[in-house]
Design a protein around this motif. Structure first.
Motif, PDB file in Angstrom:
ATOM      1  N   UNK A  98      21.892  72.666  21.908  1.00  0.00           N
ATOM      2  CA  UNK A  98      22.027  71.999  23.282  1.00  0.00           C
ATOM      3  C   UNK A  98      21.790  70.839  23.192  1.00  0.00           C
ATOM      4  N   UNK A  99      21.174  70.195  21.930  1.00  0.00           N
ATOM      5  CA  UNK A  99      20.762  68.823  21.535  1.00  0.00           C
ATOM      6  C   UNK A  99      22.222  68.001  21.617  1.00  0.00           C
ATOM      7  N   UNK A 100      23.172  68.520  21.290  1.00  0.00           N
ATOM      8  CA  UNK A 100      24.540  67.796  21.357  1.00  0.00           C
ATOM      9  C   UNK A 100      24.886  67.699  22.785  1.00  0.00           C
ATOM     10  N   UNK A 101      24.500  68.079  23.827  1.00  0.00           N
ATOM     11  CA  UNK A 101      25.045  67.773  25.144  1.00  0.00           C
ATOM     12  C   UNK A 101      23.934  67.028  25.922  1.00  0.00           C
ATOM     13  N   UNK A 102      23.144  66.480  25.292  1.00  0.00           N
ATOM     14  CA  UNK A 102      22.143  65.411  25.908  1.00  0.00           C
ATOM     15  C   UNK A 102      23.139  64.234  26.021  1.00  0.00           C
ATOM     16  N   UNK A 103      22.805  63.750  27.387  1.00  0.00           N
ATOM     17  CA  UNK A 103      23.279  62.464  27.575  1.00  0.00           C
ATOM     18  C   UNK A 103      22.752  61.298  27.047  1.00  0.00           C
ATOM     19  N   UNK A 104      23.462  60.129  26.780  1.00  0.00           N
ATOM     20  CA  UNK A 104      22.727  58.722  26.464  1.00  0.00           C
ATOM     21  C   UNK A 104      21.706  58.923  25.064  1.00  0.00           C
ATOM     22  N   UNK A 105      22.088  59.881  24.388  1.00  0.00           N
ATOM     23  CA  UNK A 105      20.951  60.300  22.992  1.00  0.00           C
ATOM     24  C   UNK A 105      21.821  59.419  21.782  1.00  0.00           C
TER      25      UNK A 105
ATOM     26  N   UNK B  30      15.606  67.193  17.831  1.00  0.00           N
ATOM     27  CA  UNK B  30      15.817  65.835  18.487  1.00  0.00           C
ATOM     28  C   UNK B  30      15.388  64.513  17.758  1.00  0.00           C
ATOM     29  N   UNK B  31      14.137  64.786  17.058  1.00  0.00           N
ATOM     30  CA  UNK B  31      13.330  63.897  16.228  1.00  0.00           C
ATOM     31  C   UNK B  31      14.248  63.348  15.120  1.00  0.00           C
ATOM     32  N   UNK B  32      14.745  64.613  14.590  1.00  0.00           N
ATOM     33  CA  UNK B  32      15.676  64.303  13.240  1.00  0.00           C
ATOM     34  C   UNK B  32      16.663  63.415  13.588  1.00  0.00           C
ATOM     35  N   UNK B  33      17.545  63.694  14.629  1.00  0.00           N
ATOM     36  CA  UNK B  33      18.682  63.081  15.100  1.00  0.00           C
ATOM     37  C   UNK B  33      18.393  61.717  15.447  1.00  0.00           C
ATOM     38  N   UNK B  34      17.514  61.479  16.071  1.00  0.00           N
ATOM     39  CA  UNK B  34      17.040  60.001  16.417  1.00  0.00           C
ATOM     40  C   UNK B  34      16.459  59.247  15.038  1.00  0.00           C
ATOM     41  N   UNK B  35      16.098  59.771  14.243  1.00  0.00           N
ATOM     42  CA  UNK B  35      15.613  59.306  13.121  1.00  0.00           C
ATOM     43  C   UNK B  35      16.922  58.804  12.355  1.00  0.00           C
ATOM     44  N   UNK B  36      17.719  59.829  12.428  1.00  0.00           N
ATOM     45  CA  UNK B  36      18.948  59.486  11.428  1.00  0.00           C
ATOM     46  C   UNK B  36      19.679  58.427  12.089  1.00  0.00           C
ATOM     47  N   UNK B  37      19.906  58.230  13.549  1.00  0.00           N
ATOM     48  CA  UNK B  37      20.661  57.211  14.040  1.00  0.00           C
ATOM     49  C   UNK B  37      19.757  55.837  13.643  1.00  0.00           C
TER      50      UNK B  37
ATOM     51  N   UNK C 235      18.062  57.799  34.739  1.00  0.00           N
ATOM     52  CA  UNK C 235      18.084  58.827  35.559  1.00  0.00           C
ATOM     53  C   UNK C 235      17.833  60.220  34.599  1.00  0.00           C
ATOM     54  N   UNK C 236      18.424  60.262  33.562  1.00  0.00           N
ATOM     55  CA  UNK C 236      18.734  61.426  32.824  1.00  0.00           C
ATOM     56  C   UNK C 236      17.726  61.492  31.520  1.00  0.00           C
ATOM     57  N   UNK C 237      17.058  60.427  31.185  1.00  0.00           N
ATOM     58  CA  UNK C 237      16.105  60.530  30.258  1.00  0.00           C
ATOM     59  C   UNK C 237      14.894  61.765  30.144  1.00  0.00           C
ATOM     60  N   UNK C 238      14.384  61.846  31.447  1.00  0.00           N
ATOM     61  CA  UNK C 238      13.464  63.240  31.381  1.00  0.00           C
ATOM     62  C   UNK C 238      14.056  64.391  30.985  1.00  0.00           C
ATOM     63  N   UNK C 239      15.469  64.530  30.947  1.00  0.00           N
ATOM     64  CA  UNK C 239      16.149  65.783  30.465  1.00  0.00           C
ATOM     65  C   UNK C 239      15.796  65.954  29.175  1.00  0.00           C
ATOM     66  N   UNK C 240      15.569  65.063  28.290  1.00  0.00           N
ATOM     67  CA  UNK C 240      15.029  65.227  26.994  1.00  0.00           C
ATOM     68  C   UNK C 240      13.999  66.176  26.771  1.00  0.00           C
ATOM     69  N   UNK C 241      13.102  65.985  27.774  1.00  0.00           N
ATOM     70  CA  UNK C 241      11.671  66.818  27.909  1.00  0.00           C
ATOM     71  C   UNK C 241      12.000  68.270  28.175  1.00  0.00           C
ATOM     72  N   UNK C 242      13.161  68.416  29.004  1.00  0.00           N
ATOM     73  CA  UNK C 242      13.635  69.580  29.640  1.00  0.00           C
ATOM     74  C   UNK C 242      14.075  70.453  28.435  1.00  0.00           C
TER      75      UNK C 242
END
Length: 340
Positions: A101-108, A326-333, A306-313
């Motif tokens: 579901x990581x790949x469905x997060x908005x604005x990541x 999530x950390x791995x993807x953000x670090x890769x970017x 508006x949607x950033x809190x959904x990362x914690x969800x």
């Protein structure tokens, strides 16, 4: 608009036929989409390259939507059981691999589509232990990521700020994180089967929809919507995954061949979806008077906040490995020079 379906016992019989009648070196690849789609064109190239590089020793059999069952879960189950060696999984895959579901997060992910395709297929992400184990614990192996273009909103009202989504009956895939995402925007997400979506939009059971451009066009969804909104909030990403036992049972040479083929297809897949979506948007413009809305950076920022809190969800729902991927993807970017 209708798409072919194969129901119940017929689907089981078909899978049994594939399992017992196919040669040992026939690899079956299940698609979530119909013939002529981005997944289908990518799969055709995968088939051609595998068959050429194996000197014809391997035949890749493509199974488009409707030839393997009536639900996406049936497709994923078939890969887990080994009845099908490979398949694509996207939004609905969250029920089988929650971390996906990581790949469905908005604005990541960055708005740049090519950078997203590169990073998702980089060793830093695709081969990471966290991502690999997310699938392997479900008897699957992620082989490649195929971004299919921006997820674009269509609606019967103009959307330029989160307030415009208040109470909007927007169709989402059967995915808890997507529901949480659109609830964060103030909408009223509803789940409707893909094959029933056109009539649901036509009859007002849903007022809005989320799809890549090519899907809006090939399924005719734009015909029953007034606005098409580009927020660049997320791309539609399909994971090409294999059965773990099948993949691990391949020779080292065969696994290397698969890796080289999907590596070659990163650029080709990007160019394919870019061309596909550009042509399909042109066709939509030509065939209708739907109004196109492109959100500005300031407007996109309002949705992002508006949607950033959904990362914690996501982390709360998935658990520790959700945080890890999530950390791995953000670090890769970050390593690639892309910050979200």
């Amino acid at each position: 608009m209708r798409i072919p379906r194969l129901m119940g016992a017929a689907a089981a019989l078909l899978l049994m036929t594939f399992s017992t009648g196919a040669a040992a070196e026939t690899w079956r690849l299940g698609l979530e989409e119909i013939e002529g789609s981005v997944q289908h064109r990518y799969a055709e190239r995968f088939k051609a390259l595998i068959e050429k590089r194996s000197d014809g020793d391997i035949t890749v059999q493509l199974l488009p939507y409707g030839t393997w069952g009536s639900t996406y879960t049936a497709l994923y189950d078939a890969v887990q059981s080994g009845a099908i060696q490979m398949a694509f999984g996207s939004g609905a895959l969250g029920g089988t691999v929650p971390e996906s579901q990581l790949l469905n997060l908005n604005f990541v992910m960055p708005a740049d589509e090519w950078r997203t395709a590169r990073v998702l297929n980089s060793d830093a992400f695709l081969k990471s232990d966290a991502w690999q184990q997310s699938f392997r614990q479900r008897d699957l192996v992620p082989l490649a990521e195929l971004p299919e273009g921006y997820q674009v909103w269509t609606a019967n009202r103009a959307i330029r700020q989160p307030a415009d989504m208040k109470g909007l009956k927007i169709r989402v895939m059967d995915n808890s994180l997507l529901r949480a995402t659109y609830q964060a925007y103030g909408a009223a997400p509803t789940t409707i089967a893909y094959g029933e979506l056109y009539s649901a939009l036509q009859q007002g059971q849903a007022e809005a929809n989320i799809q890549p451009v090519f899907a809006h066009q090939e399924m005719g969804f734009y015909e029953v919507q007034q606005y098409m909104i580009f927020a660049r909030q997320a791309q539609f990403v399909a994971t090409l995954m294999g059965n773990e036992q099948w993949y691990d049972g391949l020779s080292e040479e065969r696994r290397a061949m698969v890796d080289k083929v999907v590596g070659k297809l990163v650029r080709e897949g990007h160019e394919l979806q870019t061309s596909f979506n550009k042509k399909r948007l042109k066709a939509i413009r030509k065939a209708s008077d739907i109004e196109i809305i492109e959100l500005s950076d300031a407007q996109r920022q309002a949705f992002r906040e508006q949607v950033r809190p959904v990362r914690q969800t996501y982390i709360d729902e998935v658990g520790e490995r959700g945080q890890q991927v999530l950390d791995t993807l953000l670090e890769a970017f970050d390593q690639a020079g892309d910050k979200s």
